[in-house]
Design a protein around this motif. Structure first.
Motif, short mmCIF file in Angstrom:
data_model
loop_
_atom_site.label_atom_id
_atom_site.label_comp_id
_atom_site.label_asym_id
_atom_site.label_seq_id
_atom_site.Cartn_x
_atom_site.Cartn_y
_atom_site.Cartn_z
N ASN A 9 -5.98 6.84 -4.85
CA ASN A 9 -4.77 6.12 -5.13
C ASN A 9 -4.65 5.11 -3.82
OD1 ASN A 9 -1.88 5.13 -4.80
ND2 ASN A 9 -1.02 6.98 -4.79
N ILE A 10 -4.77 3.94 -4.16
CA ILE A 10 -5.06 2.77 -3.32
C ILE A 10 -3.52 2.19 -2.58
CG2 ILE A 10 -7.27 2.12 -4.02
CD1 ILE A 10 -5.98 -0.56 -5.30
N SER A 11 -2.53 2.83 -3.30
CA SER A 11 -1.01 2.32 -2.66
C SER A 11 -0.99 2.84 -1.12
CB SER A 11 -0.10 2.59 -3.40
OG SER A 11 0.01 4.01 -3.53
N ARG A 12 -1.42 3.89 -0.94
CA ARG A 12 -1.27 4.50 0.27
C ARG A 12 -2.33 3.57 1.33
NH1 ARG A 12 -1.48 10.91 0.27
NH2 ARG A 12 0.22 10.46 1.89
N ILE A 13 -3.63 3.52 0.90
CA ILE A 13 -4.31 2.83 1.60
C ILE A 13 -4.11 1.45 1.83
CG2 ILE A 13 -6.78 1.87 1.82
CD1 ILE A 13 -7.80 4.09 -0.07
N LEU A 14 -3.38 0.81 1.14
CA LEU A 14 -2.76 -0.57 1.31
C LEU A 14 -1.50 -0.63 2.33
CD1 LEU A 14 -3.82 -2.28 -2.00
CD2 LEU A 14 -5.04 -2.41 0.35
N ASN A 15 -0.93 0.75 2.47
CA ASN A 15 0.27 0.84 3.11
C ASN A 15 1.48 -0.32 2.69
OD1 ASN A 15 2.03 1.80 5.07
ND2 ASN A 15 1.23 0.21 6.71
N GLY A 16 1.65 -0.32 1.22
CA GLY A 16 2.56 -0.73 0.75
C GLY A 16 2.39 -2.40 0.48
N TRP B 256 -6.54 -20.63 -7.14
CA TRP B 256 -5.57 -19.65 -7.57
C TRP B 256 -5.41 -18.73 -6.55
CZ3 TRP B 256 -10.43 -19.21 -9.19
CH2 TRP B 256 -11.18 -17.90 -8.91
N SER B 257 -3.95 -18.04 -6.65
CA SER B 257 -3.80 -17.07 -5.70
C SER B 257 -2.45 -16.18 -6.17
CB SER B 257 -3.15 -17.71 -4.26
OG SER B 257 -2.89 -16.64 -3.31
N PHE B 258 -2.88 -15.18 -6.48
CA PHE B 258 -1.67 -14.19 -6.85
C PHE B 258 -1.90 -12.56 -6.36
CE2 PHE B 258 -4.75 -14.47 -10.54
CZ PHE B 258 -4.94 -12.94 -10.60
N GLN B 259 -0.76 -12.00 -6.41
CA GLN B 259 -0.68 -10.81 -5.96
C GLN B 259 -0.71 -9.74 -6.96
OE1 GLN B 259 2.79 -11.09 -3.12
NE2 GLN B 259 1.55 -11.51 -1.58
N ILE B 260 -1.29 -8.63 -6.94
CA ILE B 260 -1.18 -7.35 -7.95
C ILE B 260 -0.49 -6.62 -7.28
CG2 ILE B 260 -2.56 -6.03 -9.11
CD1 ILE B 260 -4.91 -7.68 -8.96
N TRP B 261 0.73 -6.27 -7.88
CA TRP B 261 1.93 -5.63 -7.40
C TRP B 261 1.92 -4.11 -8.40
CZ3 TRP B 261 5.11 -5.21 -3.32
CH2 TRP B 261 5.10 -6.41 -2.37
N HIS B 262 2.41 -3.11 -7.89
CA HIS B 262 2.55 -1.70 -8.70
C HIS B 262 3.79 -1.15 -8.29
CE1 HIS B 262 1.69 2.13 -10.68
NE2 HIS B 262 0.66 1.44 -11.18
N GLU B 263 4.33 -0.13 -9.13
CA GLU B 263 5.73 0.42 -8.53
C GLU B 263 5.18 1.41 -7.43
OE1 GLU B 263 5.43 3.56 -12.32
OE2 GLU B 263 6.94 2.11 -12.54
N LYS B 264 4.01 2.03 -7.68
CA LYS B 264 3.64 2.96 -6.27
C LYS B 264 3.97 2.28 -5.10
CE LYS B 264 0.25 5.72 -9.01
NZ LYS B 264 -1.02 6.10 -9.13
N LEU B 265 3.46 0.72 -5.05
CA LEU B 265 3.69 0.21 -3.72
C LEU B 265 5.18 0.45 -3.48
CD1 LEU B 265 1.65 -2.92 -4.23
CD2 LEU B 265 1.29 -0.95 -2.87
N LEU B 266 6.27 0.06 -3.91
CA LEU B 266 7.51 0.32 -3.63
C LEU B 266 7.79 1.57 -3.47
CD1 LEU B 266 9.11 -2.06 -6.70
CD2 LEU B 266 8.37 -2.69 -4.47
N GLN B 267 7.48 2.79 -4.10
CA GLN B 267 7.60 4.04 -3.57
C GLN B 267 7.05 4.32 -2.42
OE1 GLN B 267 5.65 5.92 -7.03
NE2 GLN B 267 7.17 5.45 -8.30
N ASN B 268 5.90 3.87 -1.96
CA ASN B 268 5.44 4.06 -0.50
C ASN B 268 6.19 3.43 0.35
OD1 ASN B 268 3.31 5.85 -1.23
ND2 ASN B 268 1.60 4.27 -0.95
N GLY B 269 6.70 2.15 0.21
CA GLY B 269 7.59 1.27 1.17
C GLY B 269 8.98 2.12 1.27
N SER B 270 9.32 2.85 0.30
CA SER B 270 10.53 3.26 0.57
C SER B 270 10.64 4.63 1.21
CB SER B 270 11.48 3.54 -0.88
OG SER B 270 10.63 4.49 -1.56
N ASN B 271 9.31 5.36 1.17
CA ASN B 271 9.41 6.68 2.03
C ASN B 271 9.20 6.42 3.56
OD1 ASN B 271 9.40 7.98 -0.29
ND2 ASN B 271 7.15 7.80 -0.61
N LYS B 272 9.18 5.22 4.06
CA LYS B 272 9.05 4.99 5.41
C LYS B 272 10.13 5.13 6.14
CE LYS B 272 5.32 2.02 5.02
NZ LYS B 272 4.57 0.70 5.33
#
Length: 91
Positions: free
Chosen positions: A52-59, A75-91
């Motif tokens: 799970n890379i959401s933990r490694i990327l720290n949100g 080009w420049s874009f970001q790849i988001w996932h709902e797991k990133l939001l979950q990790n951010g809300s756990n802080k």
């Protein structure tokens, strides 16, 4: 091999950085492992395990970009996932 902490110390000193250059005429190649990245689960699939890379990327989202030599972005874009939001809300 130089450790990450030693490399960081070395390159944070402008006087020492003057000894190193980045040659813009040389072709550099990089490996991206996009064949291992599962965007649906936001994990690296190594075949025998998924990381799970959401933990490694720290949100932080994955950023994918391409630039021209003059610094303009192709080009420049970001790849988001709902797991990133979950990790951010756990802080």
């Amino acid at each position: 091999d130089v450790s990450v902490s030693r490399r960081k110390r070395l390159f944070s000193n402008p006087a020492k950085c003057q000894n190193y250059t980045y040659d813009t005429e040389t072709v550099y190649t990089f490996e991206f492992y996009q064949n291992l990245f599962d965007a649906q689960s936001y994990a690296l699939d190594l075949g025998f395990t998924k990381i799970n890379i959401s933990r490694i990327l720290n949100g932080q989202p994955i950023q994918w970009l391409g630039k021209l030599k003059d610094g303009r972005y192709l080009w420049s874009f970001q790849i988001w996932h709902e797991k990133l939001l979950q990790n951010g809300s756990n802080k």
